[in-house]
Write an enzyme that holds these catalytic residues in place. Structure first.
Site, PDB file in Angstrom:
ATOM      1  N   SER A 363       0.846  -1.195   0.000  1.00  0.00           N
ATOM      2  CA  SER A 363       0.000   0.000   0.000  1.00  0.00           C
ATOM      3  C   SER A 363       0.877   1.239   0.000  1.00  0.00           C
ATOM      4  O   SER A 363       1.922   1.282   0.655  1.00  0.00           O
ATOM      5  CB  SER A 363      -0.904   0.002   1.230  1.00  0.00           C
ATOM      6  OG  SER A 363      -1.519   1.261   1.394  1.00  0.00           O
ATOM      7  N   LYS A 431     -10.868  16.469 -11.982  1.00  0.00           N
ATOM      8  CA  LYS A 431     -11.821  16.622 -10.877  1.00  0.00           C
ATOM      9  C   LYS A 431     -11.207  17.336  -9.679  1.00  0.00           C
ATOM     10  O   LYS A 431     -11.914  17.660  -8.716  1.00  0.00           O
ATOM     11  CB  LYS A 431     -12.365  15.253 -10.481  1.00  0.00           C
ATOM     12  CG  LYS A 431     -13.225  14.618 -11.578  1.00  0.00           C
ATOM     13  CD  LYS A 431     -13.647  13.216 -11.238  1.00  0.00           C
ATOM     14  CE  LYS A 431     -14.540  12.656 -12.345  1.00  0.00           C
ATOM     15  NZ  LYS A 431     -13.853  12.578 -13.647  1.00  0.00           N
ATOM     16  N   GLU A 581     -21.175  14.712  -8.125  1.00  0.00           N
ATOM     17  CA  GLU A 581     -20.899  14.756  -9.565  1.00  0.00           C
ATOM     18  C   GLU A 581     -21.182  16.136 -10.134  1.00  0.00           C
ATOM     19  O   GLU A 581     -22.173  16.786  -9.777  1.00  0.00           O
ATOM     20  CB  GLU A 581     -21.748  13.705 -10.282  1.00  0.00           C
ATOM     21  CG  GLU A 581     -21.345  13.479 -11.719  1.00  0.00           C
ATOM     22  CD  GLU A 581     -22.052  12.279 -12.329  1.00  0.00           C
ATOM     23  OE1 GLU A 581     -21.435  11.580 -13.137  1.00  0.00           O
ATOM     24  OE2 GLU A 581     -23.228  12.040 -11.976  1.00  0.00           O
TER      25      GLU A 581
END
Length: 687
Positions: A363, A431, A581
């Site tokens: 990770s 985004k 969104e």
């Protein structure tokens, strides 16, 4: 078959069925029996052709009672059959007869006629000298004609089960496609269409070439059921123009693989595929700059985090082709790591490359593990692609999204500095610009981490590359639409006006590599994504190119909450914007992008903060994550210079479950002790 013949042939369906039922059992016989039937049939046809030739020459049946006339047959028949066998007459499969088979028939009949003339002279038989010539013409019509008649019957029988197709492109790829399709049982090529005026009205592989303007009439006249695009070498812009012209037609459009894939053995010329969405978007990639591609890779040890993801795996493919000394793959998913390793080993074998691969599970939040890996293998360049990118998923799992995207980036960046990594490139997203969701805010925070560390004095050069959606990535709308079309619909679109930028995965990966090579420290690069695409229009195009008609609801009724669909084959359903969104994505926070040496890479002058301030923010963020304090997390995201503008309440599933259960915000003694322990670990991780 000429225009109009499809209708006439279809009109004689009863006659065709009788012929097929009569002769079709012959095609099901074993090969040995078929050859025996052909031999017997040829004996009968030789006798018939000889008798008919005598009748035509003498205009009388008197020769029928002359035994010496028939003495030619016991010698001529075996000799003719031996000639037929010698020229490969019985090796040709009737259903696949072609020009070579015609030559064999000509050679066999000529040999039979010559044997007739020689035997007649040697035995001094009462057969006129012109009979061999007449016999040759008749034998050609009977022996050859019967075979081609049976071939036509077989093909007509198969035509009932074949899809009638029009080939767009009469070049080498189109010709190869026709030959290949005729060997199969699925498609029946009927005609060519090509833009080149010099080919119009010509016949290629027995098919006439028509101009594109003739396509509507060809569909009607030939009963075309599908259009196959055989133009693999044309530009995307040109393919887009062609697709736009074909879109209004009521037939599905598909394409063949690129010639590169065919040559490399990755595909066959007759593997018909759905039209690539890249062709619908129509933007041709800029050839990569070889100097930039190799600057941070060639002869260096390179590490890719999130190597099993869509972007990460393509970065690995592009990196291998630049000749690194070693490639380190880091991935938290065992399945994804195994899959990408096998894929890359196959690429190395196919392209004859020799690059050591190291596939490591881990990770990006585990800084000690990262530092050990980077130090042990001597990593010089890191491409940090590991992140949670699915907007609703991160919205429902806020803590894990922030820990992975923000703290994971910080841990990876600190490990890179401690290990003496030369270049660190963060893969970001559009985004992150004025985000309305946690995922976008987390990626903007990750950018701020790299910007802040880039301003410190150390040997690692930090840069960030920001771009929009990539075609074919996990969670991409394109494969979802394909599955929905195959299932008969409906196609789900969140809003009539929603738009997105799109780029192919290979182009995005190449631009990320080239942008990273231009970094000077703390740079934010923005990729030119072209024109934004309206998702509803993309859905409609995909439906039409499948040969169906989309059924859109009235836009005003959708906005008012009603959905009365117009008539069509597949419904387009608007489901409403998902949590977090946005209708429109942006690539720049400011309006002053700077140019670079690459035409599709720009630099952005974005807001940044000093490392001391950034570090304090990270400490507060990490503690709030450990406490699962969702209101505090939202306040921190609003406080940070991310431009975060949430559109609703906290959507985290755990938080909603807690609120529904009326749980107190006070922690239990066990939870408090755990937080204290985590704080200690946090201080250790944060240095």
């Amino acid at each position: 078959m000429s225009p109009g013949s499809y209708a006439s042939w279809s009109g004689n369906e009863k006659d065709r069925s009788v012929l097929i039922k009569l002769f079709y059992p012959l095609f099901r016989l074993p090969r040995t029996q078929k050859r025996l039937v052909q031999l017997l049939a040829d004996v009968v046809l030789i006798i018939f052709s000889f008798a008919t030739a005598m009748l035509l020459r003498l205009d009388s049946l008197a020769f029928m009672t002359q035994p010496e006339v028939w003495l030619v047959l016991p010698v001529m028949i075996p000799v003719s059959l031996l000639i037929f066998i010698r020229v490969g007459f019985y090796r040709a499969v009737i259903r696949y007869m072609n020009q070579k088979a015609v030559k064999a028939v000509l050679a066999g009949v000529a040999g039979s006629a010559i044997s007739l003339a020689v035997i007649n002279v040697l035995l001094n038989l009462p057969v006129p000298r012109s009979v061999p010539f007449i016999y040759a013409m008749l034998a050609m019509l009977t022996i050859g004609g019967v075979r081609f008649f049976l071939r036509a019957i077989y093909l007509r029988g198969q035509l009932r089960h074949k899809t009638r197709v029009l080939i767009y492109g009469a070049g080498s790829a189109g010709r190869q496609l026709v030959v290949s399709l005729r060997q199969g049982h699925e498609y029946e090529p009927c005609a060519f269409v090509d833009d080149a005026q010099g080919l119009h009205r010509a016949f290629i592989e027995g098919l006439k070439v028509y101009p594109p303007q003739a396509i509507p009439s060809l569909i009607d006249n030939y009963g075309i059921q599908k259009v196959l695009m055989a133009i693999p070498s044309s530009s995307r812009a040109r393919r887009r123009e062609i697709l736009e012209s074909l879109e209004p037609l009521s037939v599905p459009v598909q394409s063949i693989p690129g010639m590169k894939d065919v040559i490399q053995g990755l595909a066959k010329i007759n593997e018909v595929r759905d039209v690539a969405v890249e062709d619908l978007l129509g933007r041709d990639p800029v050839p990569p700059d070889a100097t930039l591609m190799g600057a941070n890779i060639r002869d260096k040890v390179v590490m890719v985090t999130g190597a099993g993801g869509s972007i990460g795996s393509e970065l690995c493919r592009q990196i291998l082709r630049q000749g690194p000394r070693q490639l380190i793959l880091l991935e938290v998913s065992e399945y994804n790591l195994y899959h990408v390793e096998q894929d890359l080993l196959g690429l190395l074998a196919r392209e004859g490359l020799s690059v050591p691969l190291k596939a490591l599970l881990g990770s990006v939040q585990h800084q000690a593990r990262l530092e050990a890996v980077m130090t042990q293998f001597g990593v010089q360049t890191v491409y940090h692609a590991a992140a949670y990118k699915h907007v609703p998923m991160v919205e429902h799992n806020v803590v894990e999204g922030l820990l992975n995207n923000v703290m994971g980036t910080h841990a990876c960046a600190e490990a890179a500095i401690a290990s003496g990594v030369e270049a660190f490139v963060l893969v970001s997203t559009d985004k992150a610009v004025r985000p309305t969701n946690v995922m976008g805010a987390s990626k903007r925070l990750a950018e701020l981490v790299c910007q802040a560390l880039g301003g410190e004095s150390h040997g690692t050069l930090f840069s960030m590359v920001r771009f929009g959606n990539v075609l074919g990535s996990s969670g991409s709308v394109v494969p979802l639409f394909r599955r929905q079309i195959e299932a008969g619909g409906p196609l789900t679109v969140t809003h009539p006006d929603i738009t997105r930028y799109f780029m192919t995965i290979p182009e995005a990966a190449q631009l990320v590599i080239q942008a990273g090579a231009m970094a000077r420290g703390g740079d934010v690069f923005v990729l030119d994504m072209g024109e934004p695409v309206k998702i509803a229009e993309l859905a409609g195009q995909m439906v039409r190119l499948s040969g169906l008609e989309p059924a859109f609801p009235d836009r005003d009724e959708v906005i008012e909450g009603q959905e009365n669909h117009r008539q069509g084959d597949i419904e387009i359903v608007f489901t409403g914007l998902r949590p977090g969104e946005k209708l429109y994505e942006e690539l720049l926070i400011g309006d002053n992008p700077g140019a670079t040496r690459h035409p599709r890479i720009m630099t952005a002058n974005e807001v940044s903060i000093a490392w001391r301030e950034m570090r304090q923010l990270l400490e507060r963020l990490l503690e709030a994550c450990y406490r699962f304090d969702y209101p505090a997390l939202r306040e921190l995201l609003l406080e940070a210079p991310t431009g975060y503008q949430p559109t609703g309440e906290v959507e985290d599933l755990l938080w909603q479950a807690q609120q529904a259960g009326h749980q107190t915000e006070d922690l239990s003694a066990d939870q408090t002790a755990r937080v204290v322990d985590l704080r200690t670990r946090k201080r250790s991780l944060m240095g």
